[in-house]
Design a protein around this motif. Structure first.
Motif, PDB file in Angstrom:
ATOM      1  N   PHE A   1      -3.305  11.346   0.399  1.00 31.46           N
ATOM      2  CA  PHE A   1      -3.306  12.352   1.459  1.00 31.46           C
ATOM      3  C   PHE A   1      -2.533  11.852   2.669  1.00 31.46           C
ATOM      4  N   GLY A   2      -1.714  12.728   3.256  1.00 34.51           N
ATOM      5  CA  GLY A   2      -0.923  12.369   4.423  1.00 34.51           C
ATOM      6  C   GLY A   2      -1.112  13.376   5.544  1.00 34.51           C
ATOM      7  N   VAL A   3      -0.357  13.182   6.616  1.00 35.37           N
ATOM      8  CA  VAL A   3      -0.425  14.077   7.762  1.00 35.37           C
ATOM      9  C   VAL A   3       0.321  15.367   7.430  1.00 35.37           C
ATOM     10  N   ASN A   4      -0.421  16.452   7.355  1.00 34.37           N
ATOM     11  CA  ASN A   4       0.139  17.776   7.082  1.00 34.37           C
ATOM     12  C   ASN A   4      -0.340  18.783   8.121  1.00 34.37           C
TER      13      ASN A   4
ATOM     14  N   ASN B   1      -4.528  17.917   4.723  1.00 36.77           N
ATOM     15  CA  ASN B   1      -4.159  17.161   5.921  1.00 36.77           C
ATOM     16  C   ASN B   1      -5.113  15.997   6.150  1.00 36.77           C
ATOM     17  N   MET B   2      -4.550  14.806   6.359  1.00 40.57           N
ATOM     18  CA  MET B   2      -5.318  13.660   6.827  1.00 40.57           C
ATOM     19  C   MET B   2      -4.813  13.311   8.221  1.00 40.57           C
ATOM     20  N   HIS B   3      -5.695  13.391   9.212  1.00 36.17           N
ATOM     21  CA  HIS B   3      -5.283  13.147  10.587  1.00 36.17           C
ATOM     22  C   HIS B   3      -4.873  11.681  10.788  1.00 36.17           C
ATOM     23  N   PRO B   4      -3.946  11.431  11.710  1.00 34.70           N
ATOM     24  CA  PRO B   4      -3.555  10.044  11.981  1.00 34.70           C
ATOM     25  C   PRO B   4      -4.732   9.133  12.320  1.00 34.70           C
ATOM     26  N   SER B   5      -5.740   9.663  13.008  1.00 34.69           N
ATOM     27  CA  SER B   5      -6.906   8.845  13.337  1.00 34.69           C
ATOM     28  C   SER B   5      -7.643   8.413  12.073  1.00 34.69           C
ATOM     29  N   THR B   6      -7.664   9.284  11.055  1.00 31.74           N
ATOM     30  CA  THR B   6      -8.276   8.922   9.777  1.00 31.74           C
ATOM     31  C   THR B   6      -7.435   7.879   9.059  1.00 31.74           C
TER      32      THR B   6
ATOM     33  N   LEU C   1       0.843  -1.188   0.000  1.00 35.57           N
ATOM     34  CA  LEU C   1       0.000   0.000   0.000  1.00 35.57           C
ATOM     35  C   LEU C   1       0.883   1.244   0.000  1.00 35.57           C
ATOM     36  N   PRO C   2       1.100   1.868  -1.158  1.00 34.19           N
ATOM     37  CA  PRO C   2       1.870   3.115  -1.183  1.00 34.19           C
ATOM     38  C   PRO C   2       1.042   4.237  -0.548  1.00 34.19           C
ATOM     39  N   TRP C   3       1.731   5.100   0.194  1.00 37.67           N
ATOM     40  CA  TRP C   3       1.005   6.178   0.897  1.00 37.67           C
ATOM     41  C   TRP C   3       1.785   7.474   0.749  1.00 37.67           C
ATOM     42  N   GLY C   4       1.170   8.454   0.125  1.00 40.58           N
ATOM     43  CA  GLY C   4       1.855   9.713  -0.130  1.00 40.58           C
ATOM     44  C   GLY C   4       1.269  10.883   0.621  1.00 40.58           C
ATOM     45  N   ALA C   5       1.198  12.023  -0.043  1.00 45.54           N
ATOM     46  CA  ALA C   5       0.643  13.252   0.516  1.00 45.54           C
ATOM     47  C   ALA C   5       0.397  14.214  -0.626  1.00 45.54           C
TER      48      ALA C   5
ATOM     49  N   GLY D   1       5.748  13.150   7.072  1.00 46.38           N
ATOM     50  CA  GLY D   1       4.807  13.429   8.148  1.00 46.38           C
ATOM     51  C   GLY D   1       3.991  12.235   8.580  1.00 46.38           C
ATOM     52  N   ASN D   2       4.020  11.153   7.793  1.00 41.78           N
ATOM     53  CA  ASN D   2       3.274   9.945   8.145  1.00 41.78           C
ATOM     54  C   ASN D   2       4.067   9.099   9.140  1.00 41.78           C
ATOM     55  N   ASP D   3       3.386   8.559  10.129  1.00 40.31           N
ATOM     56  CA  ASP D   3       4.021   7.701  11.133  1.00 40.31           C
ATOM     57  C   ASP D   3       3.129   6.485  11.368  1.00 40.31           C
ATOM     58  N   PHE D   4       3.461   5.375  10.730  1.00 39.59           N
ATOM     59  CA  PHE D   4       2.578   4.212  10.741  1.00 39.59           C
ATOM     60  C   PHE D   4       2.863   3.216  11.863  1.00 39.59           C
TER      61      PHE D   4
END
Length: 251
Positions: free
Chosen positions: A71-74, A85-90, A24-28, A118-121
């Motif tokens: 979308f990532g954490v911004n 911005n996508m919140h970590p909870s989302t 699962l690639p995850w960007g911003a 900014g993403n922390d998985f």
């Protein structure tokens, strides 16, 4: 059509496949200095995942690349126009739904390929690992896989020489002439612990950098990006293969 790219393949081609690993690639979506597109992290994730998966597939691993999350954490960039911005909870909720599908359908390995600082998985995967004990959940951040000093002269971590070189190789049509780029000068934190890196505080982006870049991109070239991309995807492709084919994770 690439059979290891879910967005490109079809049900006729994959209905009888037994996939060993989902990626699962995850960007911003965020500003990258003046010269790179808002989708830089997404384009990088798409290409890096696809090429690495191609290598693993041709070696015999049954991998499947899921569509990139754009979308990532911004949360430190709320005043930068259209930084989404996508919140970590989302993110956790999205990850949960993806993992639920994979677990139910017997694809028991998921790798999150991170393309945004900014993403922390890690805490999310810890929580989901308890909820889905049959799943093996992991992540990696491609930006940190290779030693950047072997390829690039300038330090940085956003729209810098590294990212600009990669984009000049992958999508030169979306890169403005480098004379239009800002110099990527970033202010340093006044508190020693934050500056030395053993304590953390979120960067307030517009207070740190005038052009949204961190790191001077002016020495970037497509040739540097091509070599970095080749070495990176070869290493990642080997990782995808090993992760897909390994039954027991410990010995």
């Amino acid at each position: 059509m690439k059979p290891y790219i879910l967005a490109e393949t079809n049900y006729k081609a994959i209905q009888d496949e037994k996939f060993e690993l989902a990626i699962l690639p995850w960007g911003a979506t965020e500003a990258h200095n003046y010269h790179l597109p808002y989708g830089t992290d997404v384009y990088e994730a798409d290409h890096i995942a696809a090429e690495s998966a191609r290598i693993a597939w041709e070696w015999g691993a049954k991998v499947i690349v899921l569509p990139t999350v754009p979308f990532g954490v911004n949360s430190g960039q709320t005043d930068i126009l259209l930084d989404i911005n996508m919140h970590p909870s989302t993110q956790l909720a999205v990850l949960n739904d993806v993992v639920e599908v994979l677990d139910r359908q017997g694809i028991r390995k998921l790798l999150v390929l991170n393309s945004h600082g900014g993403n922390d998985f890690k805490p999310m995967l810890r929580e989901l690992g308890v909820k889905y004990p049959r799943m093996h959940l992991s992540f990696c951040f491609w930006f940190n896989i290779l030693n950047r000093n072997d390829y690039f002269e300038e330090k940085g971590d956003h729209a810098d020489e590294l990212e600009t070189s990669v984009m000049l190789h992958l999508r030169p049509d979306l890169v403005l002439p480098l004379e239009e780029a800002g110099d990527g000068v970033a202010k340093q934190h006044t508190v020693t612990a934050f500056r030395e890196g053993w304590a953390w505080s979120e960067r307030k982006w517009s207070q740190v950098t005038a052009d949204t870049g961190i790191g001077n991109p002016k020495k970037a070239t497509a040739a540097k990006g091509k070599q970095f991309f080749k070495d990176l995807t070869e290493k990642l492709g080997g990782f995808f293969y090993e992760l897909a084919k390994t039954d027991g994770m410990y010995e």
